[in-house]
Structures are given as structure tokens and as C-alpha cells.
Design a protein around this motif. Sequence first.
Motif, PDB file in Angstrom:
ATOM      1  N   PHE A   1      39.113  41.354  36.053  1.00 19.33           N
ATOM      2  CA  PHE A   1      37.920  42.185  35.912  1.00 19.33           C
ATOM      3  C   PHE A   1      38.242  43.651  36.212  1.00 19.33           C
ATOM      4  O   PHE A   1      38.908  43.957  37.212  1.00 19.33           O
ATOM      5  CB  PHE A   1      36.814  41.706  36.859  1.00 19.33           C
ATOM      6  CG  PHE A   1      36.196  40.394  36.481  1.00 19.33           C
ATOM      7  CD1 PHE A   1      35.178  40.339  35.541  1.00 19.33           C
ATOM      8  CD2 PHE A   1      36.632  39.212  37.058  1.00 19.33           C
ATOM      9  CE1 PHE A   1      34.591  39.125  35.189  1.00 19.33           C
ATOM     10  CE2 PHE A   1      36.055  37.994  36.718  1.00 19.33           C
ATOM     11  CZ  PHE A   1      35.032  37.954  35.777  1.00 19.33           C
ATOM     12  N   TYR A   2      37.739  44.544  35.369  1.00 20.71           N
ATOM     13  CA  TYR A   2      37.968  45.981  35.509  1.00 20.71           C
ATOM     14  C   TYR A   2      36.632  46.723  35.467  1.00 20.71           C
ATOM     15  O   TYR A   2      35.782  46.435  34.614  1.00 20.71           O
ATOM     16  CB  TYR A   2      38.849  46.512  34.382  1.00 20.71           C
ATOM     17  CG  TYR A   2      40.219  45.893  34.314  1.00 20.71           C
ATOM     18  CD1 TYR A   2      41.324  46.519  34.877  1.00 20.71           C
ATOM     19  CD2 TYR A   2      40.419  44.663  33.677  1.00 20.71           C
ATOM     20  CE1 TYR A   2      42.595  45.953  34.824  1.00 20.71           C
ATOM     21  CE2 TYR A   2      41.674  44.081  33.611  1.00 20.71           C
ATOM     22  CZ  TYR A   2      42.759  44.731  34.188  1.00 20.71           C
ATOM     23  OH  TYR A   2      44.012  44.161  34.124  1.00 20.71           O
ATOM     24  N   THR A   3      36.457  47.705  36.362  1.00 19.84           N
ATOM     25  CA  THR A   3      35.273  48.547  36.296  1.00 19.84           C
ATOM     26  C   THR A   3      35.485  49.633  35.246  1.00 19.84           C
ATOM     27  O   THR A   3      36.568  49.784  34.688  1.00 19.84           O
ATOM     28  CB  THR A   3      34.980  49.197  37.660  1.00 19.84           C
ATOM     29  OG1 THR A   3      36.159  49.852  38.144  1.00 19.84           O
ATOM     30  CG2 THR A   3      34.543  48.150  38.660  1.00 19.84           C
ATOM     31  N   SER A   4      34.433  50.409  35.001  1.00 11.81           N
ATOM     32  CA  SER A   4      34.453  51.400  33.926  1.00 11.81           C
ATOM     33  C   SER A   4      35.423  52.546  34.197  1.00 11.81           C
ATOM     34  O   SER A   4      35.602  52.982  35.339  1.00 11.81           O
ATOM     35  CB  SER A   4      33.045  51.970  33.746  1.00 11.81           C
ATOM     36  OG  SER A   4      33.035  52.991  32.778  1.00 11.81           O
ATOM     37  N   ASN A   5      36.079  53.004  33.128  1.00 10.31           N
ATOM     38  CA  ASN A   5      36.892  54.213  33.147  1.00 10.31           C
ATOM     39  C   ASN A   5      36.409  55.077  31.985  1.00 10.31           C
ATOM     40  O   ASN A   5      36.611  54.722  30.824  1.00 10.31           O
ATOM     41  CB  ASN A   5      38.375  53.884  32.995  1.00 10.31           C
ATOM     42  CG  ASN A   5      39.272  55.100  33.125  1.00 10.31           C
ATOM     43  OD1 ASN A   5      38.926  56.186  32.680  1.00 10.31           O
ATOM     44  ND2 ASN A   5      40.439  54.923  33.732  1.00 10.31           N
TER      45      ASN A   5
END
Length: 409
Positions: A45-49
Motif C-alpha cells: 500500500f502506498y499513499t499519494s504522491n
Amino acid sequence: MEIETKPIWKGTIKPSSPTPKSLQKYQLSFLDQRAFTTFIPFVYFYTSNPKFSDSLKSKQLKKSLSEVLSIYYPLAGRIVANLYVDCNDAGVPFSEAQADCDVSQFITNPNPKNLEKFLPRGDFKDHCLAVHVTYFRCGGLAVGMLLSHKVADGLSLHLFVSNWSNVARNGGSGNVPLPKFDAAYAPPLDSISLRPAPTGFVEEEVARKILTFPAAEIAAIQERYTDGGHRPSRVEALRAFIWARYSSIRSDPSKMCIVYNSINLRSRGDPPLSRYHFGNVVFVSGVVAAAGDGVAKLMWNVREASKALDAGYVGGLKKRETQLEEIRDQVEASKVEERFLFSNVCGFPLYEADFGWGEPDRVRFVGLPYKNMAFFMDTKSGDGIEVLLQLSEQDMEKFLAHSMLKSNL
């Protein structure tokens, strides 16, 4: 909460360059043949960039996967009769979807059942790998993967993901360490190629729960199980903790139970096998737990079983068909009626998977369709441990009701 995802693309990613004819038959090892007939499921899971749009992330993931498959060429092939992989460059199933929710909901407080929605869906019976990407409304994303346990173990998966992300982040494969493909350490045995593994696990519905143990709590558990001057490792202590609580809620303690422990063999050879050795370079040792056996005795027996998997053992894998049969004989002789598996990926490079938009905020193991299992992995900080516990619905209710677990829920 229930989530819904909307499919937006489905296709196949093939290697950027063809596999040479000399490499088109990748032989499975003896340990590959005896692995579970299932897929290893992980979600990153990755948060927004804000520097990366969904379309740019999609393009980068697909292009880099194509490039890294030229290095990990067996993953783009198809498994043939539990004997070898036909490295025919058929490609890896790749799908994408959108979710009308924020990724933070699955980073901070995930429901294990929801995690399955971020994995590839379909019939991948003879495939080696499948990938599914979900884009969230907040700009975050999840990269879900299924790796056939017939071709590799968990460490192999994470080394592959680390290399895949390296290619994506750096725009090429020049700095990627090459995996070692070699079944010579455990040559295949045609006579057992279609026989089931001796573990006795069968697929069924299970209840799953993620338990998080911070460093201070692990240290207290280690202190509790220190015996005779031997301080258990973090994993040993948590294994004892989980087993003690499971033993206390077993419906029939008189039933014999075999406790399995998955062990990475790469560092145990003389000389050690490469850390980049691709395949199932693990062995599942088994210890019978009899009625009345205390936790201290089980810890001792598991430790001794682990020590037995030394350089001599690894060096003798070419003759080890009888060793796996010893587990079957042990189970039958003791009339084992229950099984429990502990698996550990602590220390694996889970959080090195930076595709260019930052390290993952959370990596989740989704679980296998078998009851009585506990999977350990590091928290992102590295000082705590997350345990994915799988039990029957009835046993899970009893397990979670235990007063000493309330602080972990």
C-alpha cells in the motif's frame, strides 16, 4: 467496511526481451515440487504522491515489470506437470481497478477479508505470477501480487519486488542484482513429483486477525520465556506466546498436534547459498506436541529441530526424500490429529519496494486458505512484529477472548 472496486484494465505483460532457447526449460527443485499448491499473496500500500498521476504510475509499473521479467524469465512462463516451467514468455496477468475510498483505511486498520479485494482474480492454475493494481480516490494505490508457491518462497517474492521497484525507480535494470536460478541444491525427483506434501493441511474457510506487537511488549514476552539463561529471539518468544494461548483454548488438549516451523535454508549451507537464490529454499520442520507438554518443552524441541537443519543437512538435500517422509511417519506414528504452522518473514526487505513515489506505507500478507497458521512480519519501523493469525471461527473467538490479548486488539 465493505469496499467496491471498478475494473479499468486487464491484460498481459510480457518480457521486454525474449528468453534464450537455452533457458526455456526451468527445472523445479525437489522442494519446489513439495511446496503448497497455492499462491503467496501480498499487497503493498502506498499513499499519494502529487508528482505521479495514476496514468503515470500505471505506465511506470507496466514498463518496469516488462523489463524485470527479462531477468526473472521463469515468472512469465507456465508450470508443466509440477516438473518444470516452460519459459515461453507467455507473460504475467496484469489488471487494474479503481476504489472509491482512501488508502489510509487499509493502512491503519485493515480488515483481512477486504485485503483479498486487492489481489488478482481469476484462474491462474499454471501461472507463476499475477499482479493487480488498485488506484484510490486519494491518489494512493495498492499493488497486489500472487506468486505460485510451486516456483518460489516468500523471500524470492520480496527480492523480485525489490528488483522490480529498483528498475522502475532508476529507469533501467543496470543496478539490479541477478537472481540465481539453480535446482542443483535439491534436484527434482520424478517419483514424487505428483505426490502431496506431508503436512496434512487442507483448504477450508478460516477466520483471520492481525495482531500487532510493539517492541516493548515483545521484550516483556521474551523476558517471560527466558529459561536457563537462554533469552529467546523475538520470533521464538512470540511463537511461544501464540502457542500457549492456542493450547489453552483447544477443545481437546489430549489430541496430538504437530507444530511446523518454516525455516530459510539459504544461510545454512557451507558455503551458504546466495541470498538471491530463487525458488523454495525453505524447509518446514515438524515437532509433535503431546498432551501435557509445556511451552518450555515445545520451545526446546523446536529449537533443536531448527539446529538440525545445518550445513550438513543443506548439503545433503540431494538425498532428502526420506527426510520429508520422516515427517509423515512421525505424524502417523503419533496419531496426530491437529497441525499448526508458524511462518516468519521478519528481516525480509519488505519496505524496499520504492517504485519512484516512495516506500510502501504498509505491506500486508493476505494469508493462505488453511487454518491453524501464524505468519510473522516486521512492522514498518522494524522494531515491532505483526502476526496474521488464522484459526477456525470458533477457536478465533476463544483466542481473542483471552484476557492477556486485549492489549493487542
